[in-house]
Design an enzyme around this catalytic site. Structure first.
Site, PDB file in Angstrom:
ATOM      1  N   LYS A 105       0.854  -1.194   0.000  1.00 55.95           N
ATOM      2  CA  LYS A 105       0.000   0.000   0.000  1.00 55.95           C
ATOM      3  C   LYS A 105       0.878   1.228   0.000  1.00 55.95           C
ATOM      4  O   LYS A 105       1.979   1.216   0.570  1.00 55.95           O
ATOM      5  CB  LYS A 105      -0.899   0.027   1.232  1.00 55.95           C
ATOM      6  CG  LYS A 105      -2.090   0.954   1.068  1.00 55.95           C
ATOM      7  CD  LYS A 105      -3.157   0.296   0.221  1.00 55.95           C
ATOM      8  CE  LYS A 105      -4.274   1.251  -0.134  1.00 55.95           C
ATOM      9  NZ  LYS A 105      -5.313   0.549  -0.903  1.00 55.95           N
ATOM     10  N   SER A 346      -7.203  -4.643 -12.227  1.00 57.06           N
ATOM     11  CA  SER A 346      -5.792  -4.238 -12.266  1.00 57.06           C
ATOM     12  C   SER A 346      -4.938  -5.406 -12.776  1.00 57.06           C
ATOM     13  O   SER A 346      -4.028  -5.229 -13.588  1.00 57.06           O
ATOM     14  CB  SER A 346      -5.301  -3.842 -10.871  1.00 57.06           C
ATOM     15  OG  SER A 346      -5.563  -2.479 -10.631  1.00 57.06           O
TER      16      SER A 346
HETATM   17  P1  NAD Z   1     -12.613   8.531  -3.672  1.00 59.62           P
HETATM   18  O1  NAD Z   1     -11.612   9.467  -3.126  1.00 59.62           O
HETATM   19  O2  NAD Z   1     -12.898   8.540  -5.125  1.00 59.62           O
HETATM   20  O3  NAD Z   1     -14.022   8.754  -2.912  1.00 59.62           O
HETATM   21  C1  NAD Z   1     -14.164   8.704  -1.518  1.00 59.62           C
HETATM   22  C2  NAD Z   1     -15.555   9.205  -1.160  1.00 59.62           C
HETATM   23  O4  NAD Z   1     -15.759   9.056   0.246  1.00 59.62           O
HETATM   24  C3  NAD Z   1     -15.778  10.695  -1.458  1.00 59.62           C
HETATM   25  O5  NAD Z   1     -17.112  10.889  -1.903  1.00 59.62           O
HETATM   26  C4  NAD Z   1     -15.570  11.348  -0.092  1.00 59.62           C
HETATM   27  O6  NAD Z   1     -16.247  12.602   0.030  1.00 59.62           O
HETATM   28  C5  NAD Z   1     -16.193  10.292   0.803  1.00 59.62           C
HETATM   29  N1  NAD Z   1     -15.759  10.360   2.196  1.00 59.62           N
HETATM   30  C6  NAD Z   1     -14.512  10.598   2.691  1.00 59.62           C
HETATM   31  N2  NAD Z   1     -14.535  10.573   4.031  1.00 59.62           N
HETATM   32  C7  NAD Z   1     -15.817  10.297   4.388  1.00 59.62           C
HETATM   33  C8  NAD Z   1     -16.490  10.137   5.621  1.00 59.62           C
HETATM   34  N3  NAD Z   1     -15.832  10.250   6.769  1.00 59.62           N
HETATM   35  N4  NAD Z   1     -17.817   9.839   5.583  1.00 59.62           N
HETATM   36  C9  NAD Z   1     -18.472   9.710   4.414  1.00 59.62           C
HETATM   37  N5  NAD Z   1     -17.912   9.867   3.221  1.00 59.62           N
HETATM   38  C10 NAD Z   1     -16.604  10.157   3.210  1.00 59.62           C
HETATM   39  O7  NAD Z   1     -12.144   7.094  -3.164  1.00 59.62           O
HETATM   40  P2  NAD Z   1     -12.559   5.687  -3.772  1.00 59.62           P
HETATM   41  O8  NAD Z   1     -11.519   5.276  -4.747  1.00 59.62           O
HETATM   42  O9  NAD Z   1     -13.996   5.710  -4.156  1.00 59.62           O
HETATM   43  O10 NAD Z   1     -12.332   4.753  -2.487  1.00 59.62           O
HETATM   44  C11 NAD Z   1     -13.352   4.572  -1.514  1.00 59.62           C
HETATM   45  C12 NAD Z   1     -13.018   3.347  -0.672  1.00 59.62           C
HETATM   46  O11 NAD Z   1     -12.910   2.205  -1.526  1.00 59.62           O
HETATM   47  C13 NAD Z   1     -11.695   3.430   0.098  1.00 59.62           C
HETATM   48  O12 NAD Z   1     -11.820   2.736   1.308  1.00 59.62           O
HETATM   49  C14 NAD Z   1     -10.738   2.693  -0.819  1.00 59.62           C
HETATM   50  O13 NAD Z   1      -9.615   2.182  -0.118  1.00 59.62           O
HETATM   51  C15 NAD Z   1     -11.655   1.592  -1.325  1.00 59.62           C
HETATM   52  N6  NAD Z   1     -11.183   0.952  -2.560  1.00 59.62           N
HETATM   53  C16 NAD Z   1     -10.934   1.693  -3.670  1.00 59.62           C
HETATM   54  C17 NAD Z   1     -10.465   1.067  -4.813  1.00 59.62           C
HETATM   55  C18 NAD Z   1     -10.207   1.823  -6.096  1.00 59.62           C
HETATM   56  O14 NAD Z   1      -9.783   1.193  -7.069  1.00 59.62           O
HETATM   57  N7  NAD Z   1     -10.457   3.122  -6.166  1.00 59.62           N
HETATM   58  C19 NAD Z   1     -10.255  -0.333  -4.805  1.00 59.62           C
HETATM   59  C20 NAD Z   1     -10.559  -1.065  -3.669  1.00 59.62           C
HETATM   60  C21 NAD Z   1     -11.023  -0.396  -2.539  1.00 59.62           C
END
Ligand code: NAD
Length: 411
Positions: A105, A346
């Protein structure tokens, strides 16, 4: 403190799974340790001519099954404990999905909202220069996570190629299509979740309708869009500033336009404003944490009213929270299974780049569907074999698959 709990909770889950699977102390020790912790600080020249030092991390947990693989997140409040826990979850996730990867990570400590596009590009390029000694297409392959776009992954790939003096598109995944990205990567986590729900509905001979989604970024936003196209009512959505609720279902395209204009889902005139905690407590069929870790624990598990918790965020619920939901017959689909769509596509992107060949979107989708279904079947079988819920079963399957590779290498 919370991040410390996240790391100790993750290590305890791994340790508990090792116990249940009869894994020896030596392998348990390896699985609860981080192989390499790289912390960097590098200079970035800002638009006003000043220089700031940016902190970054790349933690590598275990590579018994293959090269390290894992996302990079950009946020102001990233801690080493959080990065360590997330690197462990990546190893387990790849093992549950049956992919030939270990877990890593990365994190960049910065406030993306306050950076200009040019500054953000320098932050991303500088990060790759700083972690260059530990990454490579056969050693550690970074991907996007929170606040990291395909464009940012493109800058990172380009920086690596400038440093090596050759084209290496398989060095990162989640790139733009024109630079060797895969069709379907941007919405892969959401589609993976949708395919799992289809499988759960098929087995339960039941249709789950209403959804509440915490987070409206890449994962939550794409999920909302796909579900809306399938006429599933999404009664609530939230972001870091708060949420919006409509018992008859939100108009997701109008909500996306509102978010685009105002930067938040709060104040949407097709819904009523609610807090993030209100959203978690709604009486819906499916609750989807798709934002951040540490959202549901023993502190608020008794207030959850959904039938199913589909964990698309990483680490949104801890072991105690999951046990309490289990007692109330709430089905928890753990993150290391539920959000596996991201690392699956990926992997497909990496495979395409290695072949120098781009697959059609339908081919990528079919492979994603097959791998998600196969993983769900394997976790369900492990659950029956050990008499444990899906949450524990996913950890048991993950540690068993990693230890099998360790043993084959005489580690
Ligand atoms: P992102 O940055 O695109 O979106 C995150 C969203 O969460 C935003 O809308 C933000 O405003 C909101 N947010 C942040 N803090 C918050 C809170 N305390 N309460 C409510 N909403 C909140 O991120 P993402 O890529 O969508 O990732 C979201 C989750 O999914 C993370 O835990 C990430 O690790 C996981 N994830 C992402 C991927 C990927 O490929 N992007 C893959 C696996 C897991």
């Amino acid at each position: 403190m919370i991040d410390g709990e996240f790391l100790s909770g993750t290590a305890q889950m791994i340790s508990g799974a090792c116990n249940m699977a009869g894994i020896c102390d030596r392998h348990r020790l390896l699985l609860t340790s981080i192989t390499r912790r790289l912390a960097v600080e590098y200079p970035v020249k800002m638009d006003d001519g000043t220089t700031v030092m940016i902190k970054g991390y790349r933690f590598q947990h275990c590579d018994a099954r293959g090269p390290y693989k894992g996302g990079i997140r950009i946020a102001v409040n990233i801690s080493e404990a959080e990065v360590a826990a997330l690197s462990m979850l990546m190893s387990l996730k790849s093992a549950v999905l049956g992919l030939p990867y270990g877990g890593a990570k990365g994190g960049i400590v910065a406030d993306k909202e306050k950076l200009s596009c040019a500054e953000l590009e320098q932050v991303c390029r500088g990060y790759i220069r700083a972690i260059f000694p530990v990454i490579g297409p056969d050693t550690d392959i970074p991907a996007p996570d929170m606040n990291v776009s395909p464009e940012a992954m493109g800058w990172m790939m380009d920086e690596y190629e400038r440093m090596t003096g050759r084209h290496v598109p398989q060095i990162v995944t989640g790139k733009p299509l024109v630079l060797g990205g895969s069709r379907g990567r941007v919405s892969a986590v959401a589609w993976g979740g949708v395919f799992l729900m289809e499988e759960i509905e098929r087995r339960a001979k039941n249709h789950f309708r209403s959804y509440a989604i915490q987070g409206f970024g890449n994962v939550g936003g794409n999920l909302a869009k796909i579900l809306a196209e399938r006429n599933k009512p999404i009664v609530a959505v939230s972001d870091s500033k708060g949420g919006t609720y409509n018992e008859n279902g939100l108009n997701i395209s109008a909500l996306a336009r509102h978010k685009e204009k105002t930067g938040t889902v709060v104040g949407f005139n097709g819904g009523k404003d609610i807090t993030n905690q209100d959203l978690l407590e709604l009486d819906v069929d499916v609750l989807v944490p798709a934002a951040r870790e540490n959202q549901i624990s023993e502190r608020n598990a008794d207030k959850i009213n959904a039938k199913i918790l589909l964990c698309l965020a990483n680490g949104p619920i801890n072991r105690q929270g999951s046990e309490l939901l289990g007692i109330r017959d709430i089905l928890v689909i753990p993150d290391i299974l539920a959000n596996g769509g991201g690392v699956v596509v990926s992997y497909l992107e990496w495979a395409q780049c290695r072949q120098g060949f781009a697959w059609r979107g339908s081919e990528v989708t079919q492979r994603l569907k097959d791998l998600m279904r196969f993983a769900y079947k394997n976790v369900s079988e492990t659950s029956r074999e050990y008499g444990k819920d899906l949450y524990n079963a996913a950890y048991i399957l993950g540690v068993k698959n990693i230890v099998a590779a360790m043993k084959a290498r005489s580690i």
